[in-house]
Design a protein around this motif. Structure first.
Motif, PDB file in Angstrom:
ATOM      1  N   GLU A 235     -61.335  34.579 -28.216  1.00  0.00           N
ATOM      2  CA  GLU A 235     -62.079  34.198 -27.015  1.00  0.00           C
ATOM      3  C   GLU A 235     -61.135  34.288 -25.823  1.00  0.00           C
ATOM      4  O   GLU A 235     -60.449  33.330 -25.481  1.00  0.00           O
ATOM      5  CB  GLU A 235     -62.627  32.782 -27.142  1.00  0.00           C
ATOM      6  CG  GLU A 235     -63.448  32.333 -25.945  1.00  0.00           C
ATOM      7  CD  GLU A 235     -63.873  30.881 -26.037  1.00  0.00           C
ATOM      8  OE1 GLU A 235     -64.437  30.369 -25.044  1.00  0.00           O
ATOM      9  OE2 GLU A 235     -63.640  30.247 -27.083  1.00  0.00           O
ATOM     10  N   PRO A 238     -61.533  34.604 -19.044  1.00  0.00           N
ATOM     11  CA  PRO A 238     -62.290  35.490 -18.158  1.00  0.00           C
ATOM     12  C   PRO A 238     -61.366  36.147 -17.132  1.00  0.00           C
ATOM     13  O   PRO A 238     -60.492  35.487 -16.567  1.00  0.00           O
ATOM     14  CB  PRO A 238     -63.289  34.546 -17.476  1.00  0.00           C
ATOM     15  CG  PRO A 238     -63.415  33.390 -18.412  1.00  0.00           C
ATOM     16  CD  PRO A 238     -62.066  33.226 -19.037  1.00  0.00           C
ATOM     17  N   VAL A 244     -59.583  44.829 -17.087  1.00  0.00           N
ATOM     18  CA  VAL A 244     -59.894  44.082 -18.304  1.00  0.00           C
ATOM     19  C   VAL A 244     -59.121  44.692 -19.475  1.00  0.00           C
ATOM     20  O   VAL A 244     -59.355  45.868 -19.798  1.00  0.00           O
ATOM     21  CB  VAL A 244     -61.412  44.113 -18.605  1.00  0.00           C
ATOM     22  CG1 VAL A 244     -61.716  43.285 -19.842  1.00  0.00           C
ATOM     23  CG2 VAL A 244     -62.212  43.598 -17.420  1.00  0.00           C
ATOM     24  N   ILE A 246     -59.463  45.189 -22.464  1.00  0.00           N
ATOM     25  CA  ILE A 246     -60.409  45.173 -23.575  1.00  0.00           C
ATOM     26  C   ILE A 246     -59.819  45.831 -24.816  1.00  0.00           C
ATOM     27  O   ILE A 246     -60.087  45.408 -25.946  1.00  0.00           O
ATOM     28  CB  ILE A 246     -61.741  45.852 -23.147  1.00  0.00           C
ATOM     29  CG1 ILE A 246     -62.772  45.813 -24.283  1.00  0.00           C
ATOM     30  CG2 ILE A 246     -61.497  47.259 -22.656  1.00  0.00           C
ATOM     31  CD1 ILE A 246     -63.223  44.437 -24.653  1.00  0.00           C
ATOM     32  N   TRP A 249     -57.698  43.296 -26.560  1.00  0.00           N
ATOM     33  CA  TRP A 249     -58.544  42.262 -27.176  1.00  0.00           C
ATOM     34  C   TRP A 249     -59.122  42.754 -28.492  1.00  0.00           C
ATOM     35  O   TRP A 249     -59.077  42.046 -29.505  1.00  0.00           O
ATOM     36  CB  TRP A 249     -59.675  41.881 -26.228  1.00  0.00           C
ATOM     37  CG  TRP A 249     -59.241  41.197 -24.976  1.00  0.00           C
ATOM     38  CD1 TRP A 249     -58.000  40.681 -24.707  1.00  0.00           C
ATOM     39  CD2 TRP A 249     -60.040  40.946 -23.815  1.00  0.00           C
ATOM     40  NE1 TRP A 249     -57.969  40.137 -23.447  1.00  0.00           N
ATOM     41  CE2 TRP A 249     -59.210  40.279 -22.878  1.00  0.00           C
ATOM     42  CE3 TRP A 249     -61.350  41.219 -23.466  1.00  0.00           C
ATOM     43  CZ2 TRP A 249     -59.674  39.887 -21.632  1.00  0.00           C
ATOM     44  CZ3 TRP A 249     -61.816  40.826 -22.222  1.00  0.00           C
ATOM     45  CH2 TRP A 249     -60.986  40.170 -21.317  1.00  0.00           C
ATOM     46  N   LEU A 260     -66.960  36.954 -25.636  1.00  0.00           N
ATOM     47  CA  LEU A 260     -66.786  37.066 -24.182  1.00  0.00           C
ATOM     48  C   LEU A 260     -67.633  35.981 -23.531  1.00  0.00           C
ATOM     49  O   LEU A 260     -68.839  36.129 -23.390  1.00  0.00           O
ATOM     50  CB  LEU A 260     -67.207  38.459 -23.710  1.00  0.00           C
ATOM     51  CG  LEU A 260     -66.546  39.640 -24.443  1.00  0.00           C
ATOM     52  CD1 LEU A 260     -67.169  40.955 -23.984  1.00  0.00           C
ATOM     53  CD2 LEU A 260     -65.040  39.645 -24.203  1.00  0.00           C
ATOM     54  N   VAL A 263     -69.615  35.440 -18.948  1.00  0.00           N
ATOM     55  CA  VAL A 263     -69.585  36.770 -18.337  1.00  0.00           C
ATOM     56  C   VAL A 263     -70.334  36.801 -17.007  1.00  0.00           C
ATOM     57  O   VAL A 263     -70.135  37.706 -16.195  1.00  0.00           O
ATOM     58  CB  VAL A 263     -70.162  37.830 -19.303  1.00  0.00           C
ATOM     59  CG1 VAL A 263     -69.258  38.037 -20.499  1.00  0.00           C
ATOM     60  CG2 VAL A 263     -71.570  37.462 -19.752  1.00  0.00           C
ATOM     61  N   TRP A 266     -67.806  36.864 -14.289  1.00  0.00           N
ATOM     62  CA  TRP A 266     -66.840  37.965 -14.230  1.00  0.00           C
ATOM     63  C   TRP A 266     -67.127  38.860 -13.026  1.00  0.00           C
ATOM     64  O   TRP A 266     -68.278  38.997 -12.591  1.00  0.00           O
ATOM     65  CB  TRP A 266     -66.939  38.803 -15.496  1.00  0.00           C
ATOM     66  CG  TRP A 266     -66.425  38.146 -16.743  1.00  0.00           C
ATOM     67  CD1 TRP A 266     -66.388  36.812 -17.013  1.00  0.00           C
ATOM     68  CD2 TRP A 266     -65.894  38.795 -17.898  1.00  0.00           C
ATOM     69  NE1 TRP A 266     -65.877  36.588 -18.260  1.00  0.00           N
ATOM     70  CE2 TRP A 266     -65.565  37.784 -18.831  1.00  0.00           C
ATOM     71  CE3 TRP A 266     -65.679  40.116 -18.242  1.00  0.00           C
ATOM     72  CZ2 TRP A 266     -65.021  38.079 -20.079  1.00  0.00           C
ATOM     73  CZ3 TRP A 266     -65.149  40.407 -19.479  1.00  0.00           C
ATOM     74  CH2 TRP A 266     -64.810  39.407 -20.378  1.00  0.00           C
ATOM     75  N   LEU A 274     -66.430  47.328 -19.435  1.00  0.00           N
ATOM     76  CA  LEU A 274     -66.546  47.033 -20.866  1.00  0.00           C
ATOM     77  C   LEU A 274     -67.430  48.025 -21.601  1.00  0.00           C
ATOM     78  O   LEU A 274     -67.400  48.086 -22.836  1.00  0.00           O
ATOM     79  CB  LEU A 274     -67.124  45.620 -21.062  1.00  0.00           C
ATOM     80  CG  LEU A 274     -66.316  44.435 -20.550  1.00  0.00           C
ATOM     81  CD1 LEU A 274     -67.123  43.154 -20.733  1.00  0.00           C
ATOM     82  CD2 LEU A 274     -64.987  44.324 -21.285  1.00  0.00           C
ATOM     83  N   TYR A 287     -68.986  41.781 -31.540  1.00  0.00           N
ATOM     84  CA  TYR A 287     -68.706  41.229 -30.208  1.00  0.00           C
ATOM     85  C   TYR A 287     -69.951  40.517 -29.691  1.00  0.00           C
ATOM     86  O   TYR A 287     -71.080  40.930 -29.919  1.00  0.00           O
ATOM     87  CB  TYR A 287     -68.230  42.308 -29.235  1.00  0.00           C
ATOM     88  CG  TYR A 287     -69.122  43.510 -29.079  1.00  0.00           C
ATOM     89  CD1 TYR A 287     -70.177  43.508 -28.171  1.00  0.00           C
ATOM     90  CD2 TYR A 287     -68.899  44.654 -29.831  1.00  0.00           C
ATOM     91  CE1 TYR A 287     -70.991  44.609 -28.023  1.00  0.00           C
ATOM     92  CE2 TYR A 287     -69.716  45.768 -29.690  1.00  0.00           C
ATOM     93  CZ  TYR A 287     -70.751  45.751 -28.785  1.00  0.00           C
ATOM     94  OH  TYR A 287     -71.563  46.841 -28.643  1.00  0.00           O
ATOM     95  N   ALA A 289     -71.422  38.145 -26.232  1.00  0.00           N
ATOM     96  CA  ALA A 289     -71.247  37.712 -24.846  1.00  0.00           C
ATOM     97  C   ALA A 289     -72.154  36.520 -24.583  1.00  0.00           C
ATOM     98  O   ALA A 289     -73.222  36.392 -25.182  1.00  0.00           O
ATOM     99  CB  ALA A 289     -71.566  38.844 -23.877  1.00  0.00           C
TER     100      ALA A 289
END
Length: 469
Positions: A235, A238, A244, A246, A249, A260, A263, A266, A274, A287, A289
């Motif tokens: 996690e 932000p 990012v 990503i 991650w 995520l 969001v 963000w 993303l 994943y 969000a």
């Protein structure tokens, strides 16, 4: 007068002088950190807080005092022992430490456990410790000693202390029964929860704070880890800019779960950045969000009124572009109601086992992670179901990516019902849970009309083609 008792935890750790010492950590109400005899102690809370946030934990608001017995010159190798003491003492880890453990390793900002360069391997171990947790690099030198446990991250330490699970052997010692929390969901959300868990479907959750979005994400990963032995739960914090990390991650999840959160807060360009990485990660990583429904967070809350004007709520929810939402196969609005029934975990695990067995028999992987070229092999769709799907596509203007998402979800529903073919009711419910039915379409065109959608014009997805089952 009354006085609050302090909690004191004790672990063995390896010192700079190549000897084992006892690290004692006291925690009580307050907001101060003090390491007796260590000059660089002031920077430790900030450094470890960054590592904790990787896994959804935090440095607690406590008065924490650290002491070593006998007094010794400690360095970053004591990070692992201090981290465990802080997380257990603040009850972020629901663990009762009834034995003395030896822990060694520095903790980087991503929560990885690493040896300190130049440190000498110990020739003996503390007699009071049953297990000795060390970085994976050190475990190779003690492969014949089952009491030495190799760990790669703080999550590995928690898994071992809580569940007896260890990654260095692909097996577990002192295996403990997993304790499942009391999760209360409506009947529809319980079915939604089961579908996501069975097929590892990427999903988007929206709802007020405290309704269980984060808990659901952790439980999905927990069920995935138990049934498939898959990866880490991550996690991340932000981002504050369009950049990012990503790729980093996804790499750190190791095929586990990337959550995520928030969001809706963000930056818009960070959300759009993303899109490609998430699409590429669909075949290997679950994943999820989550977002509040409005700036204040309480739209739709059972007891707290929302203070946001209607126009601001609409603008907040339409920050998410169609291509971004298209990376998620399911959408749900999460609310907490005390009258909701608790999830029966024995039934959930039984149904998951049967559904996963059907997917395993096909030999193509989990439904939510099927590549597009393998999707046709997994489907046995009735002609009436195909007709409903194409009518839905024509009505909404969705592209083939959305059609594939509906088919994947419908296939999982059929597996949970142990149905050989996908039936019309599966298609209709899967389409109902698609984001296009929620009114969440962005009006922002950050990257130009060629790369984004807009509600000002017709959807830019291809026209549906006639298809035979």
């Amino acid at each position: 007068m009354w006085q609050l008792a302090a909690m004191v935890l004790e672990f063995s750790t390896w010192s700079r002088n190549n000897q084992w010492v006892q690290l004692q950590v006291s925690m009580e109400p307050g907001y101060k950190f003090q390491w007796v005899g260590r000059r660089d102690g002031h920077q430790i809370p900030q450094r470890l807080h960054a590592a904790f946030r990787t896994f959804g934990w935090k440095w607690p608001g406590k008065r924490i005092t650290v002491l070593t017995q006998p007094p010794a010159d400690l360095h970053a190798g004591s990070d692992a022992a201090l981290s465990v003491a802080v997380l257990v003492g603040s009850r972020q880890w629901p663990i009762r430490v009834q034995e003395v453990y030896s822990l060694y390793g520095s903790v980087d900002l991503f929560g990885k456990i690493l040896p300190v360069p130049g440190d000498v391997l110990p020739e003996s171990w503390p007699a009071s410790s049953r297990f000795h947790l060390v970085p994976m690099e050190w475990k190779r030198h003690f492969s014949g000693n089952n009491a030495v446990v190799g760990v790669g991250t703080l999550q590995d330490i928690q898994n071992f202390l809580h569940h007896g699970m260890r990654r260095d052997q692909g097996a577990s010692v002192q295996k403990k029964e997993i304790i499942w929390p009391d999760l209360r969901l409506s009947e529809d959300l319980q079915w939604f929860f089961l579908v996501v868990a069975a097929g590892a479907h990427p999903c988007f959750l929206m709802g007020p704070p405290g309704t269980g979005k984060t808990q659901m994400a952790r439980l999905w990963w927990k069920l995935l880890d138990v049934t498939c032995e898959g990866g880490q739960f991550l996690e991340p914090m932000p981002p504050r800019s369009a950049h990012v990390p990503i790729g980093s991650w996804l790499e750190r999840t190791e095929g586990g779960c990337l959550f995520l959160d928030e969001v809706g807060e963000w930056p818009l360009k960070a959300l759009e950045a993303l899109r490609k990485p998430l699409e590429e990660a669909q075949c290997s990583t679950l994943y999820i969000a989550a977002s509040n429904p409005c700036p204040c967070g309480f739209q739709g809350h059972a007891s707290r009124p929302c203070t946001c004007p209607p126009g601001r709520i609409q603008a907040y929810q339409r920050r998410f572009s169609g291509p971004f939402l298209d990376r998620f196969q399911l959408y749900a609005y999460v609310q907490a109601d005390p009258s909701d029934e608790s999830v029966v975990w024995s039934e959930v695990r039984h149904r998951l086992k049967r559904a996963r067995a059907m997917q395993s028999k096909r030999g193509l992987g989990l439904n939510g992670q099927l590549p597009a070229d393998s999707l046709g092999k997994a489907l046995l769709v009735q002609e009436a179901a195909w007709t409903d799907l194409r009518l839905w596509q024509q009505r909404t203007g969705m592209g083939e990516r959305s059609v594939h998402a509906v088919l994947r979800v419908a296939r999982t529903m059929a597996d949970l019902e142990e149905s050989v073919g996908v039936q019309p009711r599966h298609i209709r419910l899967a389409a109902h849970w698609h984001w296009s039915n929620q009114g969440l379409i962005s009006k922002s065109d950050l990257w130009g009309p060629a790369h984004s959608w807009s509600t000002l014009g017709a959807p830019r997805s291809p026209r549906p083609q006639s298809s035979q089952p």
